[in-house]
Motif scaffolding. Structure first.
Motif, PDB file in Angstrom:
ATOM      1  N   ARG A 167      59.812  23.418  68.671  1.00 41.54           N
ATOM      2  CA  ARG A 167      60.413  23.231  67.527  1.00 41.54           C
ATOM      3  C   ARG A 167      60.842  24.810  66.782  1.00 41.54           C
ATOM      4  NH1 ARG A 167      55.942  21.062  63.498  1.00 41.54           N
ATOM      5  NH2 ARG A 167      57.112  19.086  64.293  1.00 41.54           N
ATOM      6  N   PRO A 168      61.985  25.197  67.049  1.00 42.71           N
ATOM      7  CA  PRO A 168      62.336  26.584  67.057  1.00 42.71           C
ATOM      8  C   PRO A 168      62.406  26.969  65.481  1.00 42.71           C
ATOM      9  CG  PRO A 168      64.320  25.329  67.277  1.00 42.71           C
ATOM     10  CD  PRO A 168      63.161  24.342  67.549  1.00 42.71           C
ATOM     11  N   GLN A 169      62.334  28.135  65.130  1.00 41.48           N
ATOM     12  CA  GLN A 169      62.305  28.725  63.791  1.00 41.48           C
ATOM     13  C   GLN A 169      63.906  28.928  63.410  1.00 41.48           C
ATOM     14  OE1 GLN A 169      59.801  29.555  61.785  1.00 41.48           O
ATOM     15  NE2 GLN A 169      58.767  28.728  63.532  1.00 41.48           N
ATOM     16  N   PRO A 170      64.336  28.485  62.122  1.00 41.20           N
ATOM     17  CA  PRO A 170      65.625  28.462  61.762  1.00 41.20           C
ATOM     18  C   PRO A 170      66.402  29.912  62.282  1.00 41.20           C
ATOM     19  CG  PRO A 170      64.309  27.584  59.869  1.00 41.20           C
ATOM     20  CD  PRO A 170      63.365  28.027  61.027  1.00 41.20           C
ATOM     21  N   GLU A 171      65.738  30.975  62.293  1.00 44.41           N
ATOM     22  CA  GLU A 171      66.419  32.129  62.517  1.00 44.41           C
ATOM     23  C   GLU A 171      66.986  32.187  63.747  1.00 44.41           C
ATOM     24  OE1 GLU A 171      63.108  33.380  59.615  1.00 44.41           O
ATOM     25  OE2 GLU A 171      63.323  32.090  61.531  1.00 44.41           O
ATOM     26  N   GLU A 172      66.465  31.365  64.751  1.00 47.05           N
ATOM     27  CA  GLU A 172      66.882  31.223  66.225  1.00 47.05           C
ATOM     28  C   GLU A 172      68.385  30.544  66.324  1.00 47.05           C
ATOM     29  OE1 GLU A 172      63.746  30.206  69.165  1.00 47.05           O
ATOM     30  OE2 GLU A 172      62.477  30.070  67.311  1.00 47.05           O
ATOM     31  N   LEU A 173      68.705  29.840  65.075  1.00 48.55           N
ATOM     32  CA  LEU A 173      70.100  29.088  65.199  1.00 48.55           C
ATOM     33  C   LEU A 173      71.204  30.125  64.912  1.00 48.55           C
ATOM     34  CD1 LEU A 173      68.964  25.862  63.380  1.00 48.55           C
ATOM     35  CD2 LEU A 173      68.960  26.192  65.658  1.00 48.55           C
ATOM     36  N   PHE A 174      70.983  31.263  64.350  1.00 50.93           N
ATOM     37  CA  PHE A 174      72.000  32.196  64.088  1.00 50.93           C
ATOM     38  C   PHE A 174      71.852  33.525  64.991  1.00 50.93           C
ATOM     39  CE2 PHE A 174      70.619  29.630  60.259  1.00 50.93           C
ATOM     40  CZ  PHE A 174      72.015  29.714  59.544  1.00 50.93           C
ATOM     41  N   ALA A 175      73.372  33.934  64.969  1.00 51.45           N
ATOM     42  CA  ALA A 175      73.309  35.333  65.520  1.00 51.45           C
ATOM     43  C   ALA A 175      72.797  36.403  64.998  1.00 51.45           C
ATOM     44  CB  ALA A 175      74.899  35.323  65.749  1.00 51.45           C
ATOM     45  N   PRO A 176      72.158  37.270  65.499  1.00 49.63           N
ATOM     46  CA  PRO A 176      71.161  38.251  64.625  1.00 49.63           C
ATOM     47  C   PRO A 176      72.455  38.865  63.905  1.00 49.63           C
ATOM     48  CG  PRO A 176      70.564  38.320  66.953  1.00 49.63           C
ATOM     49  CD  PRO A 176      71.816  37.231  66.791  1.00 49.63           C
ATOM     50  N   GLU A 177      73.448  39.297  63.979  1.00 45.68           N
ATOM     51  CA  GLU A 177      74.507  39.740  63.469  1.00 45.68           C
ATOM     52  C   GLU A 177      74.625  39.117  61.922  1.00 45.68           C
ATOM     53  OE1 GLU A 177      74.970  41.013  67.728  1.00 45.68           O
ATOM     54  OE2 GLU A 177      74.871  38.984  66.282  1.00 45.68           O
ATOM     55  N   THR A 178      74.366  38.045  61.802  1.00 45.97           N
ATOM     56  CA  THR A 178      75.014  37.149  60.777  1.00 45.97           C
ATOM     57  C   THR A 178      73.677  37.153  59.609  1.00 45.97           C
ATOM     58  OG1 THR A 178      74.334  35.165  61.520  1.00 45.97           O
ATOM     59  CG2 THR A 178      76.428  35.880  62.005  1.00 45.97           C
ATOM     60  N   LEU A 179      72.357  37.622  60.087  1.00 47.69           N
ATOM     61  CA  LEU A 179      71.434  37.512  59.415  1.00 47.69           C
ATOM     62  C   LEU A 179      71.213  38.792  58.376  1.00 47.69           C
ATOM     63  CD1 LEU A 179      68.726  36.185  62.042  1.00 47.69           C
ATOM     64  CD2 LEU A 179      69.836  35.090  60.145  1.00 47.69           C
ATOM     65  N   ALA A 180      71.766  39.994  58.578  1.00 49.39           N
ATOM     66  CA  ALA A 180      71.604  40.917  58.023  1.00 49.39           C
ATOM     67  C   ALA A 180      72.881  41.438  56.960  1.00 49.39           C
ATOM     68  CB  ALA A 180      71.427  42.509  58.752  1.00 49.39           C
ATOM     69  N   THR A 181      72.679  41.746  55.766  1.00 50.94           N
ATOM     70  CA  THR A 181      73.865  41.909  55.063  1.00 50.94           C
ATOM     71  C   THR A 181      74.004  43.551  54.771  1.00 50.94           C
ATOM     72  OG1 THR A 181      73.336  40.016  53.716  1.00 50.94           O
ATOM     73  CG2 THR A 181      74.882  41.631  52.528  1.00 50.94           C
ATOM     74  N   THR A 182      75.213  44.108  55.002  1.00 48.75           N
ATOM     75  CA  THR A 182      75.225  45.586  54.664  1.00 48.75           C
ATOM     76  C   THR A 182      76.118  45.652  53.535  1.00 48.75           C
ATOM     77  OG1 THR A 182      74.959  45.816  57.017  1.00 48.75           O
ATOM     78  CG2 THR A 182      76.130  47.430  55.918  1.00 48.75           C
ATOM     79  N   ILE A 183      75.708  46.575  52.576  1.00 52.66           N
ATOM     80  CA  ILE A 183      76.697  46.825  51.601  1.00 52.66           C
ATOM     81  C   ILE A 183      76.862  48.185  51.479  1.00 52.66           C
ATOM     82  CG2 ILE A 183      76.945  46.870  49.106  1.00 52.66           C
ATOM     83  CD1 ILE A 183      74.812  44.580  48.962  1.00 52.66           C
ATOM     84  N   ILE A 184      78.272  48.594  51.509  1.00 50.44           N
ATOM     85  CA  ILE A 184      78.738  49.980  51.556  1.00 50.44           C
ATOM     86  C   ILE A 184      79.294  50.291  50.399  1.00 50.44           C
ATOM     87  CG2 ILE A 184      80.183  51.574  52.679  1.00 50.44           C
ATOM     88  CD1 ILE A 184      80.157  49.879  55.272  1.00 50.44           C
TER      89      ILE A 184
END
Length: 109
Positions: A92-109
């Motif tokens: 049973r993986p965690q939901p985070e494991e389904l996403f590329a790490p780059e898509t999990l962080a939001t960067t606002i410039i």
């Protein structure tokens, strides 16, 4: 509603692609939703569209096609639980494991 997948080889060579693809789909979703409930000069040629949009928003809220992990965590967790309980996956993986790490962080410039 839909799943977007990158081939691992492509992702490993171009890790920036995951975030760029996510951003492109997010922008496309925003463009599609923009003006969808305009009744004076409709952008879409569907009868009763205004009523259907109002009914959909009343039932599901304004963000009825949510993107990303946090807004879908409960759905993904339920999906993974069912898949595990039914023997479709061996752990049973965690939901985070389904996403590329780059898509999990939001960067606002």
């Amino acid at each position: 509603m839909h799943v977007v997948v990158l081939r691992r080889k492509v992702y490993e060579r171009h890790r920036w692609l995951a975030r760029s693809l996510y951003d492109a789909f997010e922008r496309a979703r925003a463009l599609c939703a923009e003006g969808i409930d305009e009744s004076a000069a409709p952008r879409y040629m569907l009868p009763w569209l205004h009523d259907e949009v109002a009914r959909t928003r009343a039932l599901l809220g304004d963000d009825y096609w949510t993107y990303g992990l946090e807004r879908n965590r409960h759905v993904l967790r339920t999906f993974l639980d069912y898949a595990y309980e039914q023997g479709l996956i061996i752990r049973r993986p965690q939901p985070e494991e389904l996403f590329a790490p780059e898509t999990l962080a939001t960067t606002i410039i």
